[in-house]
Design a protein around this motif. Structure first.
Motif, short mmCIF file in Angstrom:
data_model
loop_
_atom_site.label_atom_id
_atom_site.label_comp_id
_atom_site.label_asym_id
_atom_site.label_seq_id
_atom_site.Cartn_x
_atom_site.Cartn_y
_atom_site.Cartn_z
N PRO A 52 -79.35 -2.66 -48.89
CA PRO A 52 -80.22 -3.84 -48.87
C PRO A 52 -79.61 -5.05 -48.16
CG PRO A 52 -80.19 -2.87 -51.05
CD PRO A 52 -79.16 -2.15 -50.25
N ASN A 53 -78.28 -5.11 -48.03
CA ASN A 53 -77.66 -6.29 -47.43
C ASN A 53 -76.80 -5.98 -46.20
OD1 ASN A 53 -75.71 -4.94 -48.84
ND2 ASN A 53 -74.84 -6.75 -49.80
N LYS A 54 -76.73 -4.71 -45.77
CA LYS A 54 -75.87 -4.37 -44.63
C LYS A 54 -76.12 -2.95 -44.16
CE LYS A 54 -72.38 -3.07 -47.93
NZ LYS A 54 -71.21 -3.48 -48.64
N ILE A 55 -75.52 -2.63 -42.99
CA ILE A 55 -75.48 -1.26 -42.48
C ILE A 55 -74.00 -0.90 -42.38
CG2 ILE A 55 -75.77 0.15 -40.42
CD1 ILE A 55 -78.32 -1.18 -39.85
N ILE A 56 -73.66 0.32 -42.81
CA ILE A 56 -72.29 0.79 -42.69
C ILE A 56 -72.29 2.06 -41.84
CG2 ILE A 56 -70.27 1.69 -43.91
CD1 ILE A 56 -70.97 -0.05 -46.25
N ILE A 57 -71.47 2.04 -40.78
CA ILE A 57 -71.37 3.17 -39.86
C ILE A 57 -70.00 3.81 -40.05
CG2 ILE A 57 -71.44 3.89 -37.44
CD1 ILE A 57 -73.07 1.25 -36.98
N ASN A 58 -69.98 5.08 -40.45
CA ASN A 58 -68.74 5.85 -40.64
C ASN A 58 -67.78 5.20 -41.63
OD1 ASN A 58 -69.42 7.95 -38.97
ND2 ASN A 58 -68.54 6.99 -37.18
N ASN A 59 -68.27 4.42 -42.54
CA ASN A 59 -67.44 3.69 -43.52
C ASN A 59 -66.39 2.82 -42.84
OD1 ASN A 59 -68.79 4.73 -45.76
ND2 ASN A 59 -67.51 6.55 -45.78
N LEU A 60 -66.62 2.45 -41.57
CA LEU A 60 -65.68 1.61 -40.83
C LEU A 60 -66.33 0.34 -40.28
CD1 LEU A 60 -63.83 4.37 -38.77
CD2 LEU A 60 -62.98 3.18 -40.77
N GLN A 61 -67.50 0.49 -39.68
CA GLN A 61 -68.18 -0.64 -39.06
C GLN A 61 -69.27 -1.16 -39.99
OE1 GLN A 61 -69.61 1.20 -35.51
NE2 GLN A 61 -67.67 0.99 -34.44
N ILE A 62 -69.33 -2.47 -40.16
CA ILE A 62 -70.31 -3.09 -41.05
C ILE A 62 -71.09 -4.13 -40.25
CG2 ILE A 62 -70.66 -4.48 -43.11
CD1 ILE A 62 -68.02 -3.31 -44.17
N ILE A 63 -72.42 -4.06 -40.34
CA ILE A 63 -73.29 -5.08 -39.75
C ILE A 63 -74.09 -5.68 -40.90
CG2 ILE A 63 -75.11 -5.57 -38.09
CD1 ILE A 63 -74.36 -2.94 -36.67
#
Length: 148
Positions: A52-63
């Motif tokens: 609900p508050n972010k996107i996490i890519i490969n548990n490394l990158q956060i938007i």
């Protein structure tokens, strides 16, 4: 001769519903809204979680949600020759996520599915969830004939 096995009718519903129950409880315990698996930044089998508050890519990158702009999905279809004059359709899906990076520049990240992996509905749901989260409405093209 077939022998009636009553234990099969008791065990069969559990076998059928177990994968769905596992996915539901995993999703509920982790708290994500949607999940897709695809190629991100030339890395195969990347996992992208939408919270609900972010996107996490490969548990490394956060938007974070504040920097997200939109998500658009496209479908690519090609026919592959399989022999004897036969062709097989190959489908892949791409999600383009628009966001503002830490330096304030507009960036786009692409998530590409593998061909014929059956994730089309997951990609569509991810895209719809993200757009509803950030309040993005896709522009509608003209429906009447017009000059370009």
């Amino acid at each position: 001769m077939a022998i009636f096995k009553p234990w099969l009718f008791i065990l069969l519903p559990f076998i059928i519903t177990a994968p769905f129950a596992f996915t539901y409880y995993r999703k509920k315990s982790m708290g994500y809204l949607a999940l897709v698996i695809g190629q991100v930044d030339k890395v195969e089998n990347s996992t992208v979680y939408l919270y609900p508050n972010k996107i996490i890519i490969n548990n490394l990158q956060i938007i974070s949600k504040e920097r997200l702009r939109y998500a658009e999905m496209t479908k690519h279809t090609r026919n592959q020759y399989i022999g004897s004059g036969m062709h097989s359709p190959r489908e892949s899906f791409v999600i383009h996520i628009g966001y503002i990076d830490v330096e304030g520049k507009n960036m786009t990240k692409a998530i590409v599915s593998r061909e014929n992996d059956g994730q089309g509905s997951d990609y569509l749901r991810f895209c719809e969830e993200l757009n509803s989260l950030v309040g993005y409405v896709a522009p509608k093209g003209p429906t009447l004939p017009h000059e370009i």
